[in-house]
Design a protein around this motif. Sequence first.
Motif, PDB file in Angstrom:
ATOM      1  N   ARG A 174       1.283  10.260  -2.680  1.00  0.00           N
ATOM      2  CA  ARG A 174       1.885  10.477  -3.999  1.00  0.00           C
ATOM      3  C   ARG A 174       2.995   9.445  -4.170  1.00  0.00           C
ATOM      4  NH1 ARG A 174       5.680  15.394  -5.019  1.00  0.00           N
ATOM      5  NH2 ARG A 174       7.099  13.797  -4.240  1.00  0.00           N
ATOM      6  N   VAL A 175       2.829   8.602  -5.166  1.00  0.00           N
ATOM      7  CA  VAL A 175       3.744   7.482  -5.379  1.00  0.00           C
ATOM      8  C   VAL A 175       4.479   7.709  -6.700  1.00  0.00           C
ATOM      9  CG1 VAL A 175       3.920   4.977  -5.625  1.00  0.00           C
ATOM     10  CG2 VAL A 175       2.100   5.963  -4.198  1.00  0.00           C
ATOM     11  N   THR A 176       5.768   7.968  -6.630  1.00  0.00           N
ATOM     12  CA  THR A 176       6.561   8.122  -7.848  1.00  0.00           C
ATOM     13  C   THR A 176       6.600   6.799  -8.598  1.00  0.00           C
ATOM     14  OG1 THR A 176       7.951   9.723  -6.702  1.00  0.00           O
ATOM     15  CG2 THR A 176       8.835   8.784  -8.738  1.00  0.00           C
ATOM     16  N   VAL A 177       6.579   6.858  -9.921  1.00  0.00           N
ATOM     17  CA  VAL A 177       6.635   5.631 -10.716  1.00  0.00           C
ATOM     18  C   VAL A 177       8.094   5.184 -10.830  1.00  0.00           C
ATOM     19  CG1 VAL A 177       6.130   4.580 -12.940  1.00  0.00           C
ATOM     20  CG2 VAL A 177       4.569   6.291 -11.981  1.00  0.00           C
ATOM     21  N   GLY A 178       8.350   3.956 -10.376  1.00  0.00           N
ATOM     22  CA  GLY A 178       9.694   3.392 -10.444  1.00  0.00           C
ATOM     23  C   GLY A 178       9.826   2.444 -11.622  1.00  0.00           C
ATOM     24  N   THR A 179      10.783   1.533 -11.509  1.00  0.00           N
ATOM     25  CA  THR A 179      10.959   0.528 -12.561  1.00  0.00           C
ATOM     26  C   THR A 179       9.751  -0.409 -12.569  1.00  0.00           C
ATOM     27  OG1 THR A 179      11.992  -0.995 -11.025  1.00  0.00           O
ATOM     28  CG2 THR A 179      13.470   0.507 -12.210  1.00  0.00           C
ATOM     29  N   ALA A 180       9.594  -1.160 -13.658  1.00  0.00           N
ATOM     30  CA  ALA A 180       8.474  -2.107 -13.752  1.00  0.00           C
ATOM     31  C   ALA A 180       8.500  -3.064 -12.563  1.00  0.00           C
ATOM     32  CB  ALA A 180       8.568  -2.866 -15.069  1.00  0.00           C
ATOM     33  N   GLU A 181       9.700  -3.507 -12.184  1.00  0.00           N
ATOM     34  CA  GLU A 181       9.857  -4.454 -11.079  1.00  0.00           C
ATOM     35  C   GLU A 181       9.432  -3.817  -9.747  1.00  0.00           C
ATOM     36  OE1 GLU A 181      13.888  -5.521 -10.593  1.00  0.00           O
ATOM     37  OE2 GLU A 181      13.451  -7.268  -9.340  1.00  0.00           O
ATOM     38  N   ASP A 182       9.922  -2.601  -9.480  1.00  0.00           N
ATOM     39  CA  ASP A 182       9.540  -1.903  -8.242  1.00  0.00           C
ATOM     40  C   ASP A 182       8.034  -1.681  -8.197  1.00  0.00           C
ATOM     41  OD1 ASP A 182      12.113  -1.820  -7.403  1.00  0.00           O
ATOM     42  OD2 ASP A 182      12.454   0.308  -7.865  1.00  0.00           O
ATOM     43  N   MET A 183       7.446  -1.374  -9.335  1.00  0.00           N
ATOM     44  CA  MET A 183       6.010  -1.078  -9.348  1.00  0.00           C
ATOM     45  C   MET A 183       5.172  -2.328  -9.071  1.00  0.00           C
ATOM     46  SD  MET A 183       6.064   2.019  -9.364  1.00  0.00           S
ATOM     47  CE  MET A 183       4.353   2.499  -9.368  1.00  0.00           C
ATOM     48  N   GLU A 184       5.709  -3.496  -9.437  1.00  0.00           N
ATOM     49  CA  GLU A 184       4.990  -4.730  -9.074  1.00  0.00           C
ATOM     50  C   GLU A 184       4.956  -4.884  -7.566  1.00  0.00           C
ATOM     51  OE1 GLU A 184       6.127  -8.372 -11.032  1.00  0.00           O
ATOM     52  OE2 GLU A 184       6.099  -7.361 -12.982  1.00  0.00           O
ATOM     53  N   THR A 185       6.101  -4.658  -6.925  1.00  0.00           N
ATOM     54  CA  THR A 185       6.182  -4.741  -5.462  1.00  0.00           C
ATOM     55  C   THR A 185       5.242  -3.734  -4.810  1.00  0.00           C
ATOM     56  OG1 THR A 185       8.513  -5.281  -5.751  1.00  0.00           O
ATOM     57  CG2 THR A 185       7.822  -4.656  -3.524  1.00  0.00           C
ATOM     58  N   VAL A 186       5.271  -2.504  -5.321  1.00  0.00           N
ATOM     59  CA  VAL A 186       4.484  -1.435  -4.711  1.00  0.00           C
ATOM     60  C   VAL A 186       2.990  -1.663  -4.937  1.00  0.00           C
ATOM     61  CG1 VAL A 186       3.993   1.040  -4.854  1.00  0.00           C
ATOM     62  CG2 VAL A 186       6.345   0.238  -4.892  1.00  0.00           C
ATOM     63  N   THR A 187       2.635  -2.116  -6.124  1.00  0.00           N
ATOM     64  CA  THR A 187       1.218  -2.378  -6.413  1.00  0.00           C
ATOM     65  C   THR A 187       0.692  -3.438  -5.456  1.00  0.00           C
ATOM     66  OG1 THR A 187       1.636  -1.848  -8.736  1.00  0.00           O
ATOM     67  CG2 THR A 187      -0.424  -2.989  -8.245  1.00  0.00           C
ATOM     68  N   GLU A 188       1.472  -4.498  -5.280  1.00  0.00           N
ATOM     69  CA  GLU A 188       1.058  -5.572  -4.366  1.00  0.00           C
ATOM     70  C   GLU A 188       0.888  -5.020  -2.938  1.00  0.00           C
ATOM     71  OE1 GLU A 188       1.325  -8.182  -1.255  1.00  0.00           O
ATOM     72  OE2 GLU A 188       3.213  -7.177  -1.799  1.00  0.00           O
ATOM     73  N   ALA A 189       1.824  -4.198  -2.499  1.00  0.00           N
ATOM     74  CA  ALA A 189       1.759  -3.644  -1.138  1.00  0.00           C
ATOM     75  C   ALA A 189       0.543  -2.718  -0.985  1.00  0.00           C
ATOM     76  CB  ALA A 189       3.055  -2.892  -0.812  1.00  0.00           C
ATOM     77  N   LEU A 190       0.301  -1.881  -2.001  1.00  0.00           N
ATOM     78  CA  LEU A 190      -0.833  -0.951  -1.914  1.00  0.00           C
ATOM     79  C   LEU A 190      -2.157  -1.717  -1.909  1.00  0.00           C
ATOM     80  CD1 LEU A 190       0.416   1.880  -4.307  1.00  0.00           C
ATOM     81  CD2 LEU A 190      -0.035   2.128  -1.859  1.00  0.00           C
ATOM     82  N   LEU A 191      -2.256  -2.765  -2.722  1.00  0.00           N
ATOM     83  CA  LEU A 191      -3.486  -3.567  -2.756  1.00  0.00           C
ATOM     84  C   LEU A 191      -3.760  -4.164  -1.373  1.00  0.00           C
ATOM     85  CD1 LEU A 191      -3.083  -5.396  -6.202  1.00  0.00           C
ATOM     86  CD2 LEU A 191      -4.818  -3.687  -5.609  1.00  0.00           C
ATOM     87  N   ARG A 192      -2.692  -4.503  -0.681  1.00  0.00           N
ATOM     88  CA  ARG A 192      -2.821  -5.133   0.637  1.00  0.00           C
ATOM     89  C   ARG A 192      -3.111  -4.099   1.732  1.00  0.00           C
ATOM     90  NH1 ARG A 192       1.753  -5.986   2.997  1.00  0.00           N
ATOM     91  NH2 ARG A 192       2.913  -6.172   1.063  1.00  0.00           N
ATOM     92  N   LEU A 193      -2.501  -2.903   1.641  1.00  0.00           N
ATOM     93  CA  LEU A 193      -2.533  -1.958   2.764  1.00  0.00           C
ATOM     94  C   LEU A 193      -3.611  -0.881   2.675  1.00  0.00           C
ATOM     95  CD1 LEU A 193       1.326  -1.410   3.055  1.00  0.00           C
ATOM     96  CD2 LEU A 193      -0.100  -2.683   4.670  1.00  0.00           C
ATOM     97  N   CYS A 194      -4.019  -0.523   1.453  1.00  0.00           N
ATOM     98  CA  CYS A 194      -4.968   0.579   1.336  1.00  0.00           C
ATOM     99  C   CYS A 194      -6.323   0.167   1.881  1.00  0.00           C
ATOM    100  CB  CYS A 194      -5.126   1.002  -0.135  1.00  0.00           C
ATOM    101  SG  CYS A 194      -3.668   1.827  -0.774  1.00  0.00           S
ATOM    102  N   ARG A 195      -7.036   1.139   2.454  1.00  0.00           N
ATOM    103  CA  ARG A 195      -8.350   0.875   3.026  1.00  0.00           C
ATOM    104  C   ARG A 195      -9.397   1.498   2.114  1.00  0.00           C
ATOM    105  NH1 ARG A 195     -11.351   2.549   7.611  1.00  0.00           N
ATOM    106  NH2 ARG A 195     -10.126   4.443   7.733  1.00  0.00           N
ATOM    107  N   ARG A 196     -10.305   0.665   1.580  1.00  0.00           N
ATOM    108  CA  ARG A 196     -11.367   1.169   0.700  1.00  0.00           C
ATOM    109  C   ARG A 196     -12.417   1.870   1.538  1.00  0.00           C
ATOM    110  NH1 ARG A 196      -7.926  -2.849  -0.747  1.00  0.00           N
ATOM    111  NH2 ARG A 196      -8.656  -4.161  -2.446  1.00  0.00           N
ATOM    112  N   ALA A 197     -13.244   2.651   0.870  1.00  0.00           N
ATOM    113  CA  ALA A 197     -14.292   3.416   1.583  1.00  0.00           C
ATOM    114  C   ALA A 197     -15.258   2.476   2.312  1.00  0.00           C
ATOM    115  CB  ALA A 197     -15.040   4.293   0.600  1.00  0.00           C
ATOM    116  N   ASP A 198     -15.470   1.252   1.753  1.00  0.00           N
ATOM    117  CA  ASP A 198     -16.480   0.359   2.330  1.00  0.00           C
ATOM    118  C   ASP A 198     -15.909  -0.589   3.395  1.00  0.00           C
ATOM    119  OD1 ASP A 198     -14.925  -1.106   0.671  1.00  0.00           O
ATOM    120  OD2 ASP A 198     -16.526  -1.838  -0.636  1.00  0.00           O
ATOM    121  N   GLU A 199     -14.608  -0.437   3.743  1.00  0.00           N
ATOM    122  CA  GLU A 199     -14.013  -1.371   4.712  1.00  0.00           C
ATOM    123  C   GLU A 199     -14.179  -0.870   6.146  1.00  0.00           C
ATOM    124  OE1 GLU A 199     -10.044  -2.895   3.809  1.00  0.00           O
ATOM    125  OE2 GLU A 199     -10.467  -2.431   1.733  1.00  0.00           O
TER     126      GLU A 199
END
Length: 355
Positions: A330-355
């Motif tokens: 559960r990721v709380t929505v922060g400022t637009a700037e924080d969300m850019e950082t978090v989106t980038e980190a999640l794109l890098r760290l999350c594991r998709r079902a097919d990985e």
Amino acid sequence: MAYESELALRLEPYTAGEQPRGMARLIKLNTNENPYPPSPRVAEALQGRAAELRLYPDMETTALREAIARVNGLRPEQVFCGNGSDEVLAFAFAAFFAGKQLTAPEVTYSFYPVYARLFGVDYHPVPLRADFTVDADALMRGTPVVLANPNAPTGLMLPLREVERLARHTRERGQVLLVDEAYAAFAPENALPLLAEYDNLLIVRTFSKSHALAGMRVGYALGSERLMNALRRVRDSFNSYPVDRLAQAAAEAAVLDTAYTDGRVRQIVEARDRCRAALTAAGIPVLESRTNFLFVRADPTDAAPVQQALRQEGILVRHFTGDRLRPWLRVTVGTAEDMETVTEALLRLCRRADE
Ligand code: PMP
């Protein structure tokens, strides 16, 4: 023999998200706080008030109830204020559910089963559907009913017509429907229009999220005069002055500044939807949020390692155990700037079902 009462020994307290002490470089997205400060009118309202603190506050929170009533098109007699919505919920459990059976969605705000134990409520959780939506028909197996709408931690919303079906069903059985609208300010609709019709409908809201006053602890209930009187009876059997002078003044100023709140809510909703679009485009499942947080499937089986990796990067998010919730964060929505950082980190760290 024990010093503690049977009651104290039986309790299973709620575990809140971490409040770190040194917050200097952390992006704190673990307890659904507002990333922006409250309305500037709050600071003005608090100015020069220290001398008044020798006096007890207005126990009926008259000015604050009038302000809340005005903004919501209600009468002040239809409003009750407490020390955070957690306290209002606790009073409601005592006033309407103690000694009864209570039906609730299985995945929801985890304070409900805690209050159920404290107040001797026979708590009956009902499974969500496979897609995490609340099953209104299943909830109708018992009354009274409590639900968070939008729900937490999923962020999904039960449509108003379904809430109305629940209100009618519970009223026919002479019981209360409690709708916890902690996050309703971020949603396209809420149960307010139903209050004119249903005297058994209790709506509970908070100043902690949309009004950025989590540190003040103010929540409120909306409903019929009869329900408000029951809440008052419980309050006056516990603590007659739960909302202090500063909190009343701050909340009154905040609720009247609707233009400020609307603007901040819009910013949060935009940042929320942008982050969700980026993650889903990359194949990371994110439920459709009607709140100020996103429920992100960070891993096919267990999101704990992703939570830890985010923490290493100074980003705090919430992870829940339990089989259905373990893959999600559960990721709380922060400022637009924080969300850019978090989106980038999640794109890098999350594991998709097919990985
Ligand atoms: N209801 C729900 C669904 C929540 O998520 C929260 C926040 N933890 C609350 C109530 C309590 O909020 P507060 O006591 O800060 O008003």
